[in-house]
Enzyme design. Structure first.
Site, mmCIF file in Angstrom:
data_model
loop_
_atom_site.group_PDB
_atom_site.id
_atom_site.type_symbol
_atom_site.label_atom_id
_atom_site.label_comp_id
_atom_site.label_asym_id
_atom_site.label_seq_id
_atom_site.Cartn_x
_atom_site.Cartn_y
_atom_site.Cartn_z
ATOM 1 N N LYS A 78 21.101 -17.614 0.382
ATOM 2 C CA LYS A 78 22.492 -18.003 0.141
ATOM 3 C C LYS A 78 22.539 -19.461 -0.336
ATOM 4 O O LYS A 78 21.822 -20.318 0.210
ATOM 5 C CB LYS A 78 23.266 -17.844 1.452
ATOM 6 C CG LYS A 78 24.748 -18.108 1.364
ATOM 7 C CD LYS A 78 25.403 -17.768 2.709
ATOM 8 C CE LYS A 78 26.894 -17.977 2.699
ATOM 9 N NZ LYS A 78 27.537 -17.558 3.945
ATOM 10 N N SER A 153 31.620 -14.467 2.794
ATOM 11 C CA SER A 153 30.913 -15.428 1.976
ATOM 12 C C SER A 153 29.453 -15.130 1.703
ATOM 13 O O SER A 153 28.941 -15.580 0.703
ATOM 14 C CB SER A 153 31.086 -16.798 2.573
ATOM 15 O OG SER A 153 30.270 -16.941 3.666
ATOM 16 N N SER A 177 30.302 -13.866 8.342
ATOM 17 C CA SER A 177 29.794 -13.788 6.970
ATOM 18 C C SER A 177 28.434 -13.155 6.772
ATOM 19 O O SER A 177 28.025 -12.973 5.622
ATOM 20 C CB SER A 177 29.761 -15.176 6.346
ATOM 21 O OG SER A 177 30.992 -15.411 5.741
HETATM 22 N N1 GLN Z 1 35.971 -15.291 6.932
HETATM 23 C C1 GLN Z 1 35.670 -16.401 7.791
HETATM 24 C C2 GLN Z 1 36.228 -17.666 7.225
HETATM 25 O O1 GLN Z 1 36.744 -17.603 6.150
HETATM 26 C C3 GLN Z 1 34.188 -16.485 8.078
HETATM 27 C C4 GLN Z 1 33.395 -17.095 7.013
HETATM 28 C C5 GLN Z 1 31.957 -17.300 7.413
HETATM 29 O O2 GLN Z 1 31.467 -16.718 8.373
HETATM 30 N N2 GLN Z 1 31.286 -18.151 6.670
HETATM 31 O O3 GLN Z 1 36.156 -18.684 7.837
#
Ligand code: GLN
Length: 490
Positions: A78, A153, A177
């Site tokens: 990532k 993400s 995520s």
């Molecule tokens: N959807 C969550 C957020 O927008 C989690 C994102 C993540 O785990 N990076 O914060």
């Protein structure tokens, strides 16, 4: 050797025994990226040194040196993890041309185990989002249906796996995520216990919640990757000094007597019928191999999204203060249009380079931390977070593993929720509590929706008890083999 469907351990074994070279393996996946990634958009940068790195593994093997458990295994990383000499952007304009002078500990550890970094995968800007639609490089498409989001993400990593562009991927999980895209893309993904994996060199979003973890095509593959990634790191004071077990070698054959906790709050009427059906099928399959379902209650979970969005935005507003354009990152064109003072210098750099969602979070977090509001918001959220953690620990006196859906619905359409941030935030209802409590959580593919989109279930266990999660994951893998199905056209 059929590389697209081979496990990580069989690839490493074949490389070590010279049945195939690391260079051949890496070339195969680079060719697949070249062929398929135009339509999926999962990679934002490729590692120009990938073949060189693979060649050095082959050289070491030829010289009789011992190489690690991931010898010659290509990994998609990532683009939130720093990679020395390889552009790392967090998919933000503010870091669009940032080339880190060092690598994240996780990347170093994977390389030390013999892995080859293939390239960097797309994410929502700074990992903030639930649909992978806010990357400056454009949205990532769901391999199973190009009109649907891969969700959340680490979507680039999940899609690269689903499309068999890499046999292994690394994601990060602050509120879901790793687990949400794993569920939506039909792959396995685990967010380890907070502290299991070093955060050094991972671009910080919310430091008390962030953890990196593996995504792959099987339970064993995830376990092998996590074994390589884990461990105390003197560069991250929050990494835990705790032994890293050989999870992959200790998987249980049956689940006799294992208590599976089902939190009644997670099984409401609001659940999408496909998600409800798949979750019930998972419970029945576990019962068939000796596990005992027990009902548990986690009443504070209804506050998880609220607590999460206070804590995550507060920490983000503080972490993202470092991007000011002084020493690195985006800088506005001051030659043509000079700034009147330092305040304008910062405001233009940040205002021009952060996207709308990142700005929203910085403002929400700054508000929650500001004097007069701190006690009512940030501090209160921290207190309820503690109670939530205690509630989970009490629940674990009645069960060994908790099973729940990952999200309330399968993947949704691109553009469907992006204009309604609250609806998007509510998507995180089942995953954020795991991060708030610091617990390990995994998404395991189990079935498909009527439209043919993958659906996973979430498994959670006590702190540092990843073994129980892997045991249950393995049982679900044996029962459903849902991760083996390949999307059409791949
Ligand atoms: N959807 C969550 C957020 O927008 C989690 C994102 C993540 O785990 N990076 O914060």
């Amino acid at each position: 050797m059929e590389l697209n469907t081979s496990s990580i351990t069989s690839i490493a074994e074949a490389v070590k025994t010279k049945k195939i070279s690391a260079v051949e393996v890496t070339s195969h996946f680079l060719a697949r990226i070249d062929q398929h990634d135009k339509k999926i958009n999962s990679f934002v940068s490729l590692n120009a040194r990938a073949l060189e790195e693979a060649a050095s593994i082959d050289k070491r093997i030829a010289a009789g040196e011992s190489v690690g458990a991931l010898a010659g295994v290509p990994v998609a990383v990532k683009d939130l993890l720093c990679t020395e000499g390889l552009r790392t952007t967090a998919c933000s304009k503010i870091l669009e041309n940032f080339v880190p002078p060092y690598s994240a500990t996780v990347v170093e550890k994977l390389r030390a185990a013999g892995a080859v970094v293939l390239g960097k995968t797309s994410l929502d800007e700074f990992a903030m989002g639930s649909s992978n639609e806010t990357s400056i490089f454009g949205s990532v498409k769901n391999t199973w249906n190009l009109y649907y989001v891969p969700v959340v993400s680490s979507g680039g990593s999940a899609e690269a796996l689903a499309a068999r562009l890499a046999p292994a991927a690394i994601g990060t999980d602050t509120g879901g995520s790793i687990r949400q895209p794993a569920s939506f893309c039909g792959v396995y993904g685990i967010k380890p216990t907070y502290g299991r994996v070093s955060r050094y060199g991972i671009i910080a979003f919310a430091s008390s919640l962030d953890q990196a973890g593996p995504m792959a095509h099987s339970t064993e593959d995830c376990a092998v990757l996590l074994e390589a990634m884990s461990g105390k790191d003197r560069l991250d004071a929050t990494s835990a000094s705790i032994e890293v077990p050989s999870w992959s070698k200790s998987l249980r054959k049956d689940l006799k007597g294992l208590r599976i906790g089902l939190p009644k709050e997670y099984f409401s009427e609001a659940l999408d019928p496909d998600v409800a059906r798949v979750t019930q099928e998972a419970i029945a399959a576990l019962k068939a191999v000796g596990a005992e379902p027990v009902e548990i209650s986690l009443p504070l979970v209804k506050y998880a999204v609220s607590i999460y969005y206070l804590i995550a935005t507060s920490e983000a507003s503080s972490n993202l203060a470092r991007y000011d354009g002084v020493r690195f990152g985006y800088r506005s064109n001051f030659d043509e249009n000079p700034a009147a003072d330092l305040g304008e210098f910062y405001a233009r750099n940040r205002g021009e380079a952060f996207g709308a969602e990142v700005k929203r979070r910085i403002m929400l977090g700054t508000y929650a931390l500001s004097s007069g509001y701190y006690d009512a918001y940030y501090q209160k959220a921290g207190q309820v977070r503690r109670l939530l953690r205690d509630e989970f620990l009490q629940a674990f006196e009645k069960c060994d593993v908790i099973l729940s859906p990952v999200t309330t619905s399968p993947a949704f359409k691109l553009g469907e929720r992006i204009s309604n941030p609250l609806e998007m935030y509510l998507n995180d209802i089942f995953t954020t509590s795991t991060n708030l409590a610091g617990l390990p959580g995994m998404s395991v593919p189990v079935g498909f929706s009527k439209l043919g989109l993958p659906i996973g279930v979430q498994l959670m266990a006590k702190h540092f008890d990843e073994q129980r999660i892997f045991d249950v994951s393995k049982a679900l893998e044996t029962a459903f083999k849902a991760g083996e199905k390949v999307p059409n056209g791949i």
